[in-house]
Write a protein that holds these residues in place. Sequence first.
Motif, PDB file in Angstrom:
ATOM      1  N   VAL A 120     -21.508 -17.309  32.686  1.00  0.00           N
ATOM      2  CA  VAL A 120     -20.866 -16.463  33.694  1.00  0.00           C
ATOM      3  C   VAL A 120     -21.422 -15.052  33.509  1.00  0.00           C
ATOM      4  CG1 VAL A 120     -18.709 -15.503  34.559  1.00  0.00           C
ATOM      5  CG2 VAL A 120     -18.778 -17.876  33.740  1.00  0.00           C
ATOM      6  N   THR A 121     -21.977 -14.492  34.568  1.00  0.00           N
ATOM      7  CA  THR A 121     -22.593 -13.165  34.504  1.00  0.00           C
ATOM      8  C   THR A 121     -21.698 -12.153  35.209  1.00  0.00           C
ATOM      9  OG1 THR A 121     -24.803 -14.148  34.525  1.00  0.00           O
ATOM     10  CG2 THR A 121     -24.635 -11.799  35.065  1.00  0.00           C
ATOM     11  N   VAL A 122     -21.308 -11.128  34.496  1.00  0.00           N
ATOM     12  CA  VAL A 122     -20.536 -10.044  35.109  1.00  0.00           C
ATOM     13  C   VAL A 122     -21.523  -9.035  35.688  1.00  0.00           C
ATOM     14  CG1 VAL A 122     -18.877  -8.194  34.729  1.00  0.00           C
ATOM     15  CG2 VAL A 122     -18.613 -10.389  33.530  1.00  0.00           C
ATOM     16  N   GLU A 132     -18.636 -11.190  39.603  1.00  0.00           N
ATOM     17  CA  GLU A 132     -19.227 -12.108  38.635  1.00  0.00           C
ATOM     18  C   GLU A 132     -19.937 -13.243  39.362  1.00  0.00           C
ATOM     19  OE1 GLU A 132     -16.056 -13.683  36.211  1.00  0.00           O
ATOM     20  OE2 GLU A 132     -15.716 -15.368  37.587  1.00  0.00           O
ATOM     21  N   THR A 133     -20.960 -13.791  38.696  1.00  0.00           N
ATOM     22  CA  THR A 133     -21.673 -14.962  39.200  1.00  0.00           C
ATOM     23  C   THR A 133     -21.448 -16.114  38.244  1.00  0.00           C
ATOM     24  OG1 THR A 133     -23.378 -13.610  40.252  1.00  0.00           O
ATOM     25  CG2 THR A 133     -23.918 -15.918  39.826  1.00  0.00           C
ATOM     26  N   ARG A 134     -20.948 -17.199  38.776  1.00  0.00           N
ATOM     27  CA  ARG A 134     -20.744 -18.405  37.985  1.00  0.00           C
ATOM     28  C   ARG A 134     -21.558 -19.531  38.605  1.00  0.00           C
ATOM     29  NH1 ARG A 134     -15.893 -21.649  39.560  1.00  0.00           N
ATOM     30  NH2 ARG A 134     -15.500 -21.182  41.747  1.00  0.00           N
ATOM     31  N   HIS A 135     -21.535 -20.676  37.954  1.00  0.00           N
ATOM     32  CA  HIS A 135     -22.362 -21.799  38.407  1.00  0.00           C
ATOM     33  C   HIS A 135     -21.468 -23.007  38.652  1.00  0.00           C
ATOM     34  CE1 HIS A 135     -26.149 -19.691  37.596  1.00  0.00           C
ATOM     35  NE2 HIS A 135     -25.435 -19.093  36.668  1.00  0.00           N
ATOM     36  N   THR A 462     -26.588 -27.034  39.448  1.00  0.00           N
ATOM     37  CA  THR A 462     -25.524 -26.153  39.915  1.00  0.00           C
ATOM     38  C   THR A 462     -26.005 -25.293  41.076  1.00  0.00           C
ATOM     39  OG1 THR A 462     -26.088 -24.279  38.475  1.00  0.00           O
ATOM     40  CG2 THR A 462     -24.650 -25.979  37.551  1.00  0.00           C
ATOM     41  N   THR A 466     -21.385 -16.160  43.598  1.00  0.00           N
ATOM     42  CA  THR A 466     -20.950 -14.811  43.242  1.00  0.00           C
ATOM     43  C   THR A 466     -19.596 -14.531  43.916  1.00  0.00           C
ATOM     44  OG1 THR A 466     -23.192 -13.989  42.954  1.00  0.00           O
ATOM     45  CG2 THR A 466     -21.483 -12.360  43.349  1.00  0.00           C
TER      46      THR A 466
END
Length: 472
Positions: A120-122, A132-135, A462, A466
């Motif tokens: 997870v990228t903030v 945030e970007t998650r998959h 995935t 975002t």
Amino acid sequence: MKFDGDYAMTIGGKAVTGSATFDVVNPATEAVIAQAPDATRAELDAAVDAARAAFPGWAATPIDDRRAALNALGDAILANIDGLKRLLTAEQGKPHGDAESEIGGAGMWLKGAATLDLPVTVNEDSAERYSETRHVPIGVVGAIAPWNFPMILAMFKVGPALLAGNALVLKPSPFTPLTTLKFGEIAAGILPPGVLNVVTGGDALGPWITGHPGIDKVSFTGSTATGRRVMQSASATLKRVTLELGGNDPAIVMPDVDVAKVAEELFWAAFRNNGQICIATKRMYVHTDIYDELKAAIVAYAKTVRIGDGAEQGTQIGPINNKPQYDRVLDLIGDAKDRGYSFLIGGEQRDAPGYFIPVTIIDNPPEDSRIVQEEQFGPVLPLIRFDDLDDVIAKANATEFGLGASVWSADEDRALAVARRIASGTVWINETQHLTPLAAFGGMKQSGLGVEGGREGLLEYTNAQTVTRRRS
């Protein structure tokens, strides 16, 4: 578990024998050893429907529970290793020891994949907003595995696809369906119904999968020519694709190697699994200072290697897996003979049942010869003399492929400098064919799209999402 008798597909967690069958042949004897289900379009539709129905629940299952399921699958494969390896040898041809290594590797690959995590990228965390970007999982994956390593290459797909939260429809090669069908039985006792479906069939089934509107992603391992057709078919519905395709993998052997030490390793770099490995050494460039010594050592070792039925004790190399590939390899050998190339060993064809071709090594054929330019995928190796490093690197890169390569040298720093100049997805130094579920593996150029293994391979299954929240 029983490893003989009837074989059934797994659809929605249930055994489905199907309305038609096809023969499965033992390549060492050419005898029919079983009938496998030949799926109809309706049966494929049922598998896709089962996967679609199972997907929401599996995607919502906590990732730690999905990890536990992968570990249980891996343990179940390892618990059935003896029966699975014998079945694999019967349908694929490889010796029992190699089959045991593959089955064990398949179980461990699932367990290795279970250790990965989705990042997870903030992107922003300010007074104004949080982003945030998650998959998230893609949906239903159509996984198509090849005949050379039917179990472990299937697990390359099954592990990350399931961990990411997708449901699967898995199709093995029609030449090697039996072990995968038994895996489907194992999985049905561990996974929720429909999460993993196994279907088998002939040449029509693959295109039905790649063109099916209910499948969201296709992961395919096989030839470059077939990979192009997979991509074309998948484009109709913009399916995501991962393609692990062919290679014409070079080895560059530097003049400072210990010939006595590396000769056996170099032999198996080319001839493991009878050369039927996408990352096997397909052309071996040897420095002129050691060329004669090394070729003599490799040929001497080749004469000690036992070729035969993989079910017989002591066999080190089995047959070619299937008649079409057997004929392709014989055609390459015939071309080399017609052009007058020098054979150091092999080249003959035995008059007996089974798709057997002896270890064949060709002495310094021209760079533009078919045996150098084409992927043989069998027990034939050209040894090629070189004396200029820049020139040999250029030749190593002068191919439409870019899957694997290796550099052999006593000077590891020098070898690393050479490796970084080779246009291949993976380059090994003083070894070859080492893969791990924790590292990305994929090809450049016509050797494929995307990667398998590692976090990068997990993310192939995935979609990035975002989510941005404006703060009051």
